[in-house]
Design a protein around this motif. Structure first.
Motif, PDB file in Angstrom:
ATOM      1  N   GLN A   1       0.856  -1.181   0.000  1.00  0.00           N
ATOM      2  CA  GLN A   1       0.000   0.000   0.000  1.00  0.00           C
ATOM      3  C   GLN A   1       0.885   1.222   0.000  1.00  0.00           C
ATOM      4  OE1 GLN A   1      -2.769   0.301   3.264  1.00  0.00           O
ATOM      5  NE2 GLN A   1      -3.258   2.412   2.800  1.00  0.00           N
ATOM      6  N   ASP A   2       0.757   2.031  -1.038  1.00  0.00           N
ATOM      7  CA  ASP A   2       1.541   3.261  -1.112  1.00  0.00           C
ATOM      8  C   ASP A   2       1.039   4.235  -0.042  1.00  0.00           C
ATOM      9  OD1 ASP A   2       3.481   5.009  -1.965  1.00  0.00           O
ATOM     10  OD2 ASP A   2       2.732   5.172  -4.006  1.00  0.00           O
ATOM     11  N   VAL A   3       1.750   5.318   0.142  1.00  0.00           N
ATOM     12  CA  VAL A   3       1.404   6.313   1.159  1.00  0.00           C
ATOM     13  C   VAL A   3      -0.019   6.811   0.923  1.00  0.00           C
ATOM     14  CG1 VAL A   3       1.995   8.556   2.135  1.00  0.00           C
ATOM     15  CG2 VAL A   3       3.822   6.999   1.419  1.00  0.00           C
ATOM     16  N   GLN A   4      -0.800   6.797   2.015  1.00  0.00           N
ATOM     17  CA  GLN A   4      -2.196   7.200   1.959  1.00  0.00           C
ATOM     18  C   GLN A   4      -2.523   8.013   3.190  1.00  0.00           C
ATOM     19  OE1 GLN A   4      -4.860   3.836   1.789  1.00  0.00           O
ATOM     20  NE2 GLN A   4      -6.628   5.038   2.359  1.00  0.00           N
ATOM     21  N   ASP A   5      -3.254   9.109   3.008  1.00  0.00           N
ATOM     22  CA  ASP A   5      -3.724   9.916   4.129  1.00  0.00           C
ATOM     23  C   ASP A   5      -4.991   9.258   4.664  1.00  0.00           C
ATOM     24  OD1 ASP A   5      -4.998  11.892   5.778  1.00  0.00           O
ATOM     25  OD2 ASP A   5      -3.867  13.447   4.744  1.00  0.00           O
ATOM     26  N   VAL A   6      -4.996   8.901   5.949  1.00  0.00           N
ATOM     27  CA  VAL A   6      -6.154   8.244   6.544  1.00  0.00           C
ATOM     28  C   VAL A   6      -6.972   9.201   7.409  1.00  0.00           C
ATOM     29  CG1 VAL A   6      -5.223   5.913   6.424  1.00  0.00           C
ATOM     30  CG2 VAL A   6      -4.748   7.315   8.434  1.00  0.00           C
ATOM     31  N   GLY A   7      -6.708  10.479   7.266  1.00  0.00           N
ATOM     32  CA  GLY A   7      -7.473  11.488   7.978  1.00  0.00           C
ATOM     33  C   GLY A   7      -6.620  12.340   8.892  1.00  0.00           C
ATOM     34  N   GLY A   8      -6.878  13.612   8.852  1.00  0.00           N
ATOM     35  CA  GLY A   8      -6.191  14.537   9.738  1.00  0.00           C
ATOM     36  C   GLY A   8      -4.709  14.674   9.484  1.00  0.00           C
ATOM     37  N   GLY A   9      -4.249  14.256   8.309  1.00  0.00           N
ATOM     38  CA  GLY A   9      -2.833  14.355   7.984  1.00  0.00           C
ATOM     39  C   GLY A   9      -2.001  13.157   8.398  1.00  0.00           C
ATOM     40  N   THR A  10      -2.609  12.148   9.028  1.00  0.00           N
ATOM     41  CA  THR A  10      -1.886  10.929   9.370  1.00  0.00           C
ATOM     42  C   THR A  10      -1.715  10.090   8.109  1.00  0.00           C
ATOM     43  OG1 THR A  10      -2.700  10.912  11.635  1.00  0.00           O
ATOM     44  CG2 THR A  10      -1.922   8.810  10.753  1.00  0.00           C
TER      45      THR A  10
ATOM     46  N   ASP B   1      10.244 -12.466   2.532  1.00  0.00           N
ATOM     47  CA  ASP B   1       9.573 -13.661   3.034  1.00  0.00           C
ATOM     48  C   ASP B   1       8.053 -13.506   3.072  1.00  0.00           C
ATOM     49  OD1 ASP B   1      11.873 -15.356   3.647  1.00  0.00           O
ATOM     50  OD2 ASP B   1      12.354 -13.804   5.110  1.00  0.00           O
ATOM     51  N   GLY B   2       7.550 -12.366   2.612  1.00  0.00           N
ATOM     52  CA  GLY B   2       6.116 -12.126   2.605  1.00  0.00           C
ATOM     53  C   GLY B   2       5.562 -11.533   3.877  1.00  0.00           C
ATOM     54  N   ASN B   3       6.429 -11.175   4.823  1.00  0.00           N
ATOM     55  CA  ASN B   3       5.981 -10.569   6.070  1.00  0.00           C
ATOM     56  C   ASN B   3       5.592  -9.123   5.836  1.00  0.00           C
ATOM     57  OD1 ASN B   3       6.630 -12.839   7.828  1.00  0.00           O
ATOM     58  ND2 ASN B   3       8.737 -12.361   7.311  1.00  0.00           N
ATOM     59  N   ALA B   4       4.454  -8.724   6.402  1.00  0.00           N
ATOM     60  CA  ALA B   4       3.966  -7.358   6.250  1.00  0.00           C
ATOM     61  C   ALA B   4       4.627  -6.437   7.267  1.00  0.00           C
ATOM     62  CB  ALA B   4       2.459  -7.322   6.424  1.00  0.00           C
ATOM     63  N   VAL B   5       4.944  -5.219   6.826  1.00  0.00           N
ATOM     64  CA  VAL B   5       5.476  -4.165   7.681  1.00  0.00           C
ATOM     65  C   VAL B   5       4.716  -2.894   7.345  1.00  0.00           C
ATOM     66  CG1 VAL B   5       7.501  -2.779   8.286  1.00  0.00           C
ATOM     67  CG2 VAL B   5       7.773  -5.209   7.731  1.00  0.00           C
ATOM     68  N   GLY B   6       4.073  -2.315   8.353  1.00  0.00           N
ATOM     69  CA  GLY B   6       3.330  -1.085   8.153  1.00  0.00           C
ATOM     70  C   GLY B   6       4.114   0.103   8.655  1.00  0.00           C
ATOM     71  N   LEU B   7       3.826   1.255   8.079  1.00  0.00           N
ATOM     72  CA  LEU B   7       4.453   2.517   8.473  1.00  0.00           C
ATOM     73  C   LEU B   7       3.356   3.531   8.771  1.00  0.00           C
ATOM     74  CD1 LEU B   7       7.079   2.774   5.584  1.00  0.00           C
ATOM     75  CD2 LEU B   7       7.466   1.887   7.890  1.00  0.00           C
ATOM     76  N   VAL B   8       3.583   4.369   9.767  1.00  0.00           N
ATOM     77  CA  VAL B   8       2.676   5.448  10.107  1.00  0.00           C
ATOM     78  C   VAL B   8       3.485   6.711  10.333  1.00  0.00           C
ATOM     79  CG1 VAL B   8       0.996   6.352  11.788  1.00  0.00           C
ATOM     80  CG2 VAL B   8       1.034   3.910  11.254  1.00  0.00           C
ATOM     81  N   GLN B   9       3.029   7.798   9.740  1.00  0.00           N
ATOM     82  CA  GLN B   9       3.583   9.121  10.047  1.00  0.00           C
ATOM     83  C   GLN B   9       2.435   9.941  10.605  1.00  0.00           C
ATOM     84  OE1 GLN B   9       5.963  11.190   7.063  1.00  0.00           O
ATOM     85  NE2 GLN B   9       4.973  13.091   7.649  1.00  0.00           N
ATOM     86  N   GLU B  10       2.550  10.302  11.884  1.00  0.00           N
ATOM     87  CA  GLU B  10       1.477  11.059  12.519  1.00  0.00           C
ATOM     88  C   GLU B  10       1.443  12.478  11.967  1.00  0.00           C
ATOM     89  OE1 GLU B  10       0.683   9.226  16.787  1.00  0.00           O
ATOM     90  OE2 GLU B  10       2.701  10.070  16.640  1.00  0.00           O
ATOM     91  N   ALA B  11       0.258  13.055  12.004  1.00  0.00           N
ATOM     92  CA  ALA B  11       0.067  14.428  11.536  1.00  0.00           C
ATOM     93  C   ALA B  11       0.921  15.373  12.369  1.00  0.00           C
ATOM     94  CB  ALA B  11      -1.400  14.807  11.630  1.00  0.00           C
ATOM     95  N   PRO B  12       1.445  16.405  11.726  1.00  0.00           N
ATOM     96  CA  PRO B  12       2.275  17.365  12.483  1.00  0.00           C
ATOM     97  C   PRO B  12       1.471  18.153  13.479  1.00  0.00           C
ATOM     98  CG  PRO B  12       2.102  18.010  10.144  1.00  0.00           C
ATOM     99  CD  PRO B  12       1.344  16.738  10.337  1.00  0.00           C
TER     100      PRO B  12
END
Length: 116
Positions: free
Chosen positions: A87-96, A105-116
């Motif tokens: 999943q490419d970078v996506q805004d999930v609301g409020g700038g997050t 190996d197929g293991n998922a890794v998620g990233l989050v950048q909190e809104a400033p």
């Protein structure tokens, strides 16, 4: 650079059953209870999220979400190290912002950048 693991999201097929199970496990009511996401915050634990659309996104197990300062730079670094973007970078609301990759190996890794 990662700020740490703060959220683990589970893909679920039966949101009501999963909500009951994790409520019993964590001993708290969800702070977010929507049709698209249920989130729990228990003291001393990472946030636990339930994603009823996770399987449709190709998720087969839990996704740990690492909080980062610059999601686009970290995503590029992970791809450079051999990860595949799920999943490419996506805004999930409020700038997050969120994104996810899978390793070799197929293991998922998620990233989050909190809104400033």
């Amino acid at each position: 650079m990662s700020e740490g693991l703060k959220t683990i999201t589970y893909p679920v097929k039966d949101l009501a059953r999963a909500k009951a199970l994790f409520g019993a496990l964590l001993g708290v009511e969800p702070y977010a209870d929507e049709t698209y996401y249920v989130g729990f915050r228990a003291p001393g634990q990472p946030e636990v999220g339930l994603d009823p659309n996770g399987h449709a996104k190709g998720l087969t197990g839990p996704v740990p979400y690492w909080y980062v300062g610059d999601i686009r730079a970290i995503l590029a670094d992970l791809v450079g190290a051999g990860a595949e973007v799920v999943q490419d970078v996506q805004d999930v609301g409020g700038g997050t912002l969120i994104a996810s990759v899978k390793d070799a190996d197929g293991n998922a890794v998620g990233l989050v950048q909190e809104a400033p």
